[in-house]
Design a protein around this motif. Structure first.
Motif, short mmCIF file in Angstrom:
data_model
loop_
_atom_site.label_atom_id
_atom_site.label_comp_id
_atom_site.label_asym_id
_atom_site.label_seq_id
_atom_site.Cartn_x
_atom_site.Cartn_y
_atom_site.Cartn_z
N THR A 266 0.81 -1.22 0.00
CA THR A 266 0.00 0.00 0.00
C THR A 266 0.84 1.27 0.00
O THR A 266 0.31 2.35 -0.25
CB THR A 266 -0.91 0.02 1.24
N GLY A 267 2.12 1.18 0.32
CA GLY A 267 2.96 2.37 0.40
C GLY A 267 4.20 2.24 -0.45
O GLY A 267 4.84 1.19 -0.50
N PHE A 268 4.57 3.31 -1.15
CA PHE A 268 5.79 3.35 -1.95
C PHE A 268 6.10 4.82 -2.27
O PHE A 268 5.33 5.72 -1.94
CB PHE A 268 5.65 2.53 -3.24
N GLY A 269 7.21 5.02 -2.93
CA GLY A 269 7.61 6.38 -3.29
C GLY A 269 8.66 6.93 -2.33
O GLY A 269 9.24 6.21 -1.51
N SER A 270 8.92 8.23 -2.41
CA SER A 270 9.96 8.86 -1.63
C SER A 270 9.60 8.94 -0.16
O SER A 270 8.47 9.26 0.20
CB SER A 270 10.23 10.28 -2.17
N ALA A 277 6.15 5.13 6.79
CA ALA A 277 5.07 4.90 5.85
C ALA A 277 4.57 3.46 6.02
O ALA A 277 5.36 2.55 6.29
CB ALA A 277 5.54 5.11 4.42
N THR A 278 3.28 3.28 5.89
CA THR A 278 2.71 1.93 5.92
C THR A 278 2.87 1.30 4.55
O THR A 278 2.37 1.83 3.55
CB THR A 278 1.21 1.98 6.30
N ILE A 279 3.56 0.19 4.51
CA ILE A 279 3.82 -0.43 3.21
C ILE A 279 2.95 -1.66 2.94
O ILE A 279 2.87 -2.13 1.81
CB ILE A 279 5.31 -0.80 3.06
N ALA A 280 2.30 -2.18 3.96
CA ALA A 280 1.35 -3.28 3.79
C ALA A 280 0.58 -3.45 5.09
O ALA A 280 1.10 -3.19 6.17
CB ALA A 280 2.08 -4.58 3.43
N GLN A 281 -0.68 -3.90 5.00
CA GLN A 281 -1.44 -4.13 6.22
C GLN A 281 -2.56 -5.13 5.95
O GLN A 281 -2.98 -5.34 4.81
CB GLN A 281 -2.01 -2.84 6.79
N VAL A 363 -3.08 -5.15 11.47
CA VAL A 363 -1.63 -5.34 11.61
C VAL A 363 -0.97 -4.72 10.38
O VAL A 363 -1.30 -5.07 9.24
CB VAL A 363 -1.27 -6.82 11.73
N SER A 364 -0.02 -3.80 10.62
CA SER A 364 0.63 -3.07 9.53
C SER A 364 2.14 -3.30 9.56
O SER A 364 2.74 -3.44 10.63
CB SER A 364 0.35 -1.56 9.64
N MET A 365 2.74 -3.33 8.37
CA MET A 365 4.19 -3.32 8.24
C MET A 365 4.60 -1.88 7.94
O MET A 365 4.11 -1.26 6.99
CB MET A 365 4.64 -4.24 7.11
N ILE A 366 5.47 -1.34 8.80
CA ILE A 366 5.85 0.07 8.74
C ILE A 366 7.32 0.18 8.31
O ILE A 366 8.18 -0.54 8.81
CB ILE A 366 5.67 0.76 10.11
N CYS A 367 7.59 1.09 7.38
CA CYS A 367 8.97 1.38 6.98
C CYS A 367 9.33 2.79 7.46
O CYS A 367 8.56 3.74 7.29
CB CYS A 367 9.12 1.29 5.46
N LYS A 368 10.51 2.90 8.08
CA LYS A 368 10.96 4.18 8.58
C LYS A 368 12.34 4.51 8.00
O LYS A 368 13.23 3.66 7.96
CB LYS A 368 11.05 4.16 10.11
N ASN A 369 12.50 5.74 7.53
CA ASN A 369 13.81 6.23 7.07
C ASN A 369 14.59 6.67 8.30
O ASN A 369 14.30 7.71 8.90
CB ASN A 369 13.63 7.39 6.09
N PRO A 372 19.52 10.45 8.85
CA PRO A 372 19.28 11.89 9.03
C PRO A 372 19.48 12.67 7.73
O PRO A 372 20.49 12.52 7.06
CB PRO A 372 20.33 12.28 10.08
N GLY A 373 18.47 13.44 7.40
CA GLY A 373 18.64 14.42 6.34
C GLY A 373 18.55 13.94 4.92
O GLY A 373 18.60 14.74 3.99
N THR A 374 18.40 12.64 4.67
CA THR A 374 18.42 12.15 3.29
C THR A 374 17.23 11.24 3.01
O THR A 374 17.01 10.27 3.73
CB THR A 374 19.72 11.35 3.04
N PRO A 375 16.47 11.54 1.98
CA PRO A 375 15.35 10.67 1.63
C PRO A 375 15.82 9.46 0.81
O PRO A 375 16.91 9.47 0.25
CB PRO A 375 14.46 11.58 0.77
N PHE A 376 14.98 8.42 0.76
CA PHE A 376 15.19 7.34 -0.19
C PHE A 376 13.83 6.90 -0.72
O PHE A 376 12.79 7.35 -0.26
CB PHE A 376 15.98 6.17 0.41
N THR A 377 13.87 6.04 -1.73
CA THR A 377 12.64 5.67 -2.42
C THR A 377 12.28 4.21 -2.15
O THR A 377 13.13 3.32 -2.26
CB THR A 377 12.79 5.87 -3.94
N ILE A 378 11.02 3.99 -1.77
CA ILE A 378 10.50 2.62 -1.64
C ILE A 378 9.96 2.21 -3.00
O ILE A 378 9.09 2.87 -3.57
CB ILE A 378 9.36 2.56 -0.60
N GLN A 379 10.48 1.12 -3.52
CA GLN A 379 10.07 0.68 -4.86
C GLN A 379 8.71 0.00 -4.79
O GLN A 379 8.42 -0.78 -3.89
CB GLN A 379 11.10 -0.30 -5.43
#
Length: 396
Positions: A266-270, A277-281, A363-369, A372-379
């Motif tokens: 359910t979640g992707f992008g920068s 961000a919630t990436i699956a639930q 129940v959710s799977m959460i991704c956290k960056n 510090p200071g730098t974004p990344f992308t969830i494919q």
């Protein structure tokens, strides 16, 4: 020297079968009566319900109709062309009579009968039940033997359910509409509500029928119950479940671990620094017994980074509570490189109490960056190995 003494005769009961002295020491005279047989044979066969001489009355299911998703034993059904006629399916039932124990009612072939016509002006409730009459034990009984009994309620604008006879077991009820629509029994205007409850032989799983409820207590420690798909919540990966009653905890416990279908991403992008961000639930419906959640995620996902050494932290959240996971950090090694994550969590709180509240939970799977200071992308489309299972908690 040890001595053996017969202290007292047991007169409130008997041995079955047993014969008496017919004279001259010849034990050939009949002794056991019908009550002896009921309290002896039926009691030893039927499932207990909270006492040495208390049994669970109800239908003994034997035949399942897979196309209709129902048990046919002693089931009340309308005719193919709805009319005042109903058919009672063949079957057997354990029936009580106060002070006499339990009877075994048997119907060897389907029985079709007609009910009284609907009232012309007002609706009414009709209740159908089974009762065993016994003129020997109850001289006031008007009839003798097993009967299908109809109780016609009083017609009214808002009709009330009529009372059923003492020691009878309701198997169906019908709200009869006023006028001719009320004579279309089994149709949408006069539907039949199945009220049968199930019982079982001692030591065998008791099938739940439409009149039963998940909240109903078991009858004895170790009792098993069988729930078909009508008693299994949508969203659980099972067509049927077998539960076990514990007198230690006074509740039902599951006997099978359930692996839920993999949820979609359910979640992707920068994802900015420090952002989650919630990436699956997935939503877990109440399974009918206490449980814990186990989440496993091998090769959870791919993270594209713009610089070396960015960390992606994966967590599990149950409703609004977040739980730490093991092996949750992935490092992006260079531009557009991928990180691999493994995560496992037992919730709530690992060794803490199981989920027992009877509610559904998300129940959710959460991704956290974590960088510090730098974004990344969830494919997108990469979270393909997320597994969630529920594990029944016992009474130990």
């Amino acid at each position: 020297m040890p001595t053996t003494t017969n202290l007292a005769a047991i007169t409130n009961g008997d041995l079955i079968p047993l014969l008496d002295d017919a004279g001259g020491g010849s034990y050939t005279q009949g002794r056991n009566n019908a009550k002896d047989i009921r309290q002896g044979l039926v009691n030893v066969l039927a499932a207990p319900n909270g006492g040495a001489y208390t049994r669970r009355a109800g239908v003994l299911p034997t035949t399942y109709n897979n196309s209709g998703k129902y048990w046919s034993d002693l089931r009340v059904a309308g005719q193919g062309s709805p009319s005042t006629s109903i058919t009672l399916g063949a079957g057997q039932m354990v029936l009580p009579r106060t002070g006499q124990g339990y009877y075994l009612l048997s119907l060897t072939q389907d029985l079709t009968v007609a009910l009284a016509n609907a009232d012309g002006a007002n609706p009414r409730w009709d209740r159908l039940c089974l009762k065993g009459y016994d003129k020997e034990a109850f001289p006031g009984d008007a009839v003798h033997g097993p009967y299908l009994v109809a109780v016609y309620g009083d017609p009214a604008g808002s009709p009330s359910l009529p009372a059923i006879p003492t020691d009878s077991i309701e198997i169906a009820r019908i709200l009869r509409a006023a006028g001719s629509p009320g004579d279309l029994i089994g149709s949408g205007t006069a539907p039949i509500t199945d009220m049968r409850v199930g019982t079982a032989m001692y030591g065998t799983p008791r099938v739940l029928l439409p009149g039963d409820a998940l909240a109903n207590a078991g009858g004895y420690h170790g009792e098993m119950r069988l729930r078909d798909e009508n008693f299994v919540a949508a969203g659980l990966p099972a067509k049927s479940l077998v539960d076990r009653w514990s007198a230690v905890t006074s509740q039902w416990h599951g006997t099978t671990q359930l692996l839920l279908p993999q949820p979609s991403q359910t979640g992707f992008g920068s994802l900015g620094a420090g952002v989650t961000a919630t990436i699956a639930q997935v939503t877990i419906p109440w399974p009918g017994w206490p449980y814990k959640v186990v989440v496993r995620a091998a090769q959870l996902g791919f993270f594209h980074a713009s610089s070396v050494g960015l960390a992606a932290e994966v967590q599990v959240r149950v409703d609004s509570t977040t739980y730490a996971t093991s092996g949750y950090v992935a490092w992006a090694k260079n531009t557009n490189a991928v990180g691999n994550v493994e995560a496992m969590v037992s919730t709530p709180g690992g060794s803490s109490a199981a989920i027992t509240d009877g509610n559904s939970h998300v129940v959710s799977m959460i991704c956290k960056n974590s960088s510090p200071g730098t974004p990344f992308t969830i494919q997108t489309g990469s979270f393909y190995a997320y597994e969630l299972s529920i594990h029944p908690v016992g009474d130990g």
